[in-house]
Scaffold this active site. Structure first.
Site, PDB file in Angstrom:
ATOM      1  N   LYS A  22       0.836  -1.202   0.000  1.00  0.00           N
ATOM      2  CA  LYS A  22       0.000   0.000   0.000  1.00  0.00           C
ATOM      3  C   LYS A  22       0.868   1.249   0.000  1.00  0.00           C
ATOM      4  O   LYS A  22       0.596   2.227  -0.713  1.00  0.00           O
ATOM      5  CB  LYS A  22      -0.925  -0.007   1.220  1.00  0.00           C
ATOM      6  N   ASP A 305       3.627   0.872  12.567  1.00  0.00           N
ATOM      7  CA  ASP A 305       2.523  -0.001  12.164  1.00  0.00           C
ATOM      8  C   ASP A 305       2.738  -1.452  12.569  1.00  0.00           C
ATOM      9  O   ASP A 305       1.819  -2.269  12.474  1.00  0.00           O
ATOM     10  CB  ASP A 305       2.297   0.083  10.652  1.00  0.00           C
TER      11      ASP A 305
END
Length: 443
Positions: A22, A305
């Site tokens: 992404k 993350d």
């Protein structure tokens, strides 16, 4: 409300086709648009190869192809930051950039102020410092700019990516400590792949020459962030002969979350590349080794993350931890510090947070719920990080599992392919105690 009940097999031997990155997809799309120029609805944009199919990427694809007056990027924080910069340098275009109610409470003032200092015409439609934004595109002069280095790296990346189209280029000085540096380096690498000249000029300064991008074909590698959940699943699987193979990853990847392979080596997971040829996607095999690690201390400032993955995994492995560098977790899709503390308590683990920047588990336990159901807070990484815990807690429930579409739409299907049994139920939300005040933005 939909709820998934998960049961993990005792042994796993499987190959998983990971989604595309992404992070790279979103950068490549913005840079490609700047290289190609603005495209209208009737003028199809030739896209980079192997684009991510996640929600966050698809909102950018739709925006670039359709360019409506009002661009709704929904819950995609990356898209909000990157599109704000892109629209600012598109002369003749006027757009309103908006998103979900949650997005309207995620701060963007630092980026807007920086763009305004370069000459951008941006006004707030609602509350000062937050989306929606009204953006009138024009030609910007560029030049020197300072921005705090401890803010979201997405602000920094957004500014860098428009640097080549500024009349004087951009000299960006980052003040204070710099967080998430690998994401900045990923941006610079992708820019240079499209013919830009962008590099660190000093430890705190980046220079981008006024040298336009070149339109090029571009192959996007698969996602190391998504790989982290498979590492976690294997680490929590009891059978020592279990293996998981992951496709499309690169040795020497610029993705910040590729550090997952090194951290999981401490937790007993060995990573074997089919080929280590630079720039060539390959299959990676994960194998189990014994680990005697008594405790894990780690600073996630460059890979925030991954924090949820390791919070869940270490606790499930009964490995105490002290994780630092978590300051950005409070301004993600939800306040991840609060969410982790609450959901881990359901599993019997008492976490301590220090000033909203650190999380500690010193081994303290509490009574676990008999049939725990993990709330996901509209946060894809809550669902993704907690799902592998079903290897230790048969029948673990995940509420609102559809949130994974934000970054990994095929996650549940991939779990079923490796033998995880998933039972879907409809649950009455009236008994859900996931209060809104646990899901508010801390600005």
């Amino acid at each position: 409300m939909t709820q998934y009940l998960l049961t993990v097999p005792s042994q796993i031997q499987a190959t998983v086709n990971l989604p595309a990155s992404k992070s790279i997809s979103n950068r490549a799309l913005i840079i490609h648009a700047l290289a190609q120029g603005a495209r209208g609805a009737d003028d199809a944009l030739a896209l980079p190869s192997n684009l991510s199919d996640c929600d966050d990427t698809q909102v950018i694809v739709r925006a670039l192809r359709q360019m409506p007056d009002v661009i709704d990027i929904k819950a995609a924080g990356t898209a909000m930051r990157f599109m704000t910069a892109l629209l600012s340098v598109m002369p003749g275009h006027v757009h309103t950039l908006t998103g979900t109610e949650r997005m309207k409470h995620r701060p963007i003032g630092i980026l807007v102020d920086a763009l305004r200092s370069l000459g951008a015409s941006i006004s707030y439609v609602g509350e000062e410092g937050f989306p929606p934004l009204r953006i009138e595109g024009n030609t910007l002069e560029g030049g020197r700019l300072e921005i705090p280095g401890n803010v979201s790296s997405q602000y920094i990346s957004a500014l860098l990516m428009i640097g080549p189209v500024l009349e004087k280029g951009l000299e960006l000085r980052l003040t204070g400590s710099v967080i998430s540096r690998p994401y900045i380096d990923l941006t610079l690498y992708t820019m240079n792949c499209f013919g830009a000249k962008a590099e660190w000029a000093d430890i705190d300064t980046i220079r981008v020459a006024p040298q336009p991008y070149e339109a090029r074909s571009y192959l996007i590698e698969n996602d190391w962030s998504s790989a982290s959940y498979w590492y976690e699943l294997l680490a929590l699987t009891a059978d020592p002969e279990s293996e998981i193979r992951l496709t499309g990853l690169m040795d020497g990847s610029r993705q910040g979350d590729s550090s997952v392979r090194y951290i999981f080596s401490l937790l007993g997971i060995k990573t074997v590349f089919e080929t280590t040829e630079e720039g060539v996607p390959t299959t990676v095999t994960l194998k189990k080794n014994r680990t005697m690690l008594p405790r894990l201390d780690y600073n996630f400032v460059n890979s925030p993350d991954l924090a949820q993955t390791f919070v869940v995994c270490c606790a499930m492995m009964n490995i105490p931890f002290h994780f630092t560098g978590l300051q950005t977790l409070k301004i993600k899709e939800t306040d991840r510090i609060v969410a982790l503390k609450k959901e881990m308590r359901k599993l019997g683990f008492v976490l301590i947070d220090i000033n909203g920047r650190e999380l500690v588990w010193n081994g303290e336990r509490c009574e676990a719920e008999s049939e725990p159901a993990i709330d996901t807070y509209d946060d894809h990484r809550m669902a993704l990080a907690f799902a592998p815990a079903a290897a230790k807690i048969p029948g673990l429930r995940i509420n609102n599992p559809g949130v994974v579409s934000k970054s990994y739409p095929s996650f549940w299907a991939d779990l079923e392919k490796v033998g995880v049994k998933i039972v879907s139920n409809d649950v009455d939300e009236s008994n859900d105690d996931n209060e809104n005040d646990d899901n508010t933005e801390n600005s």
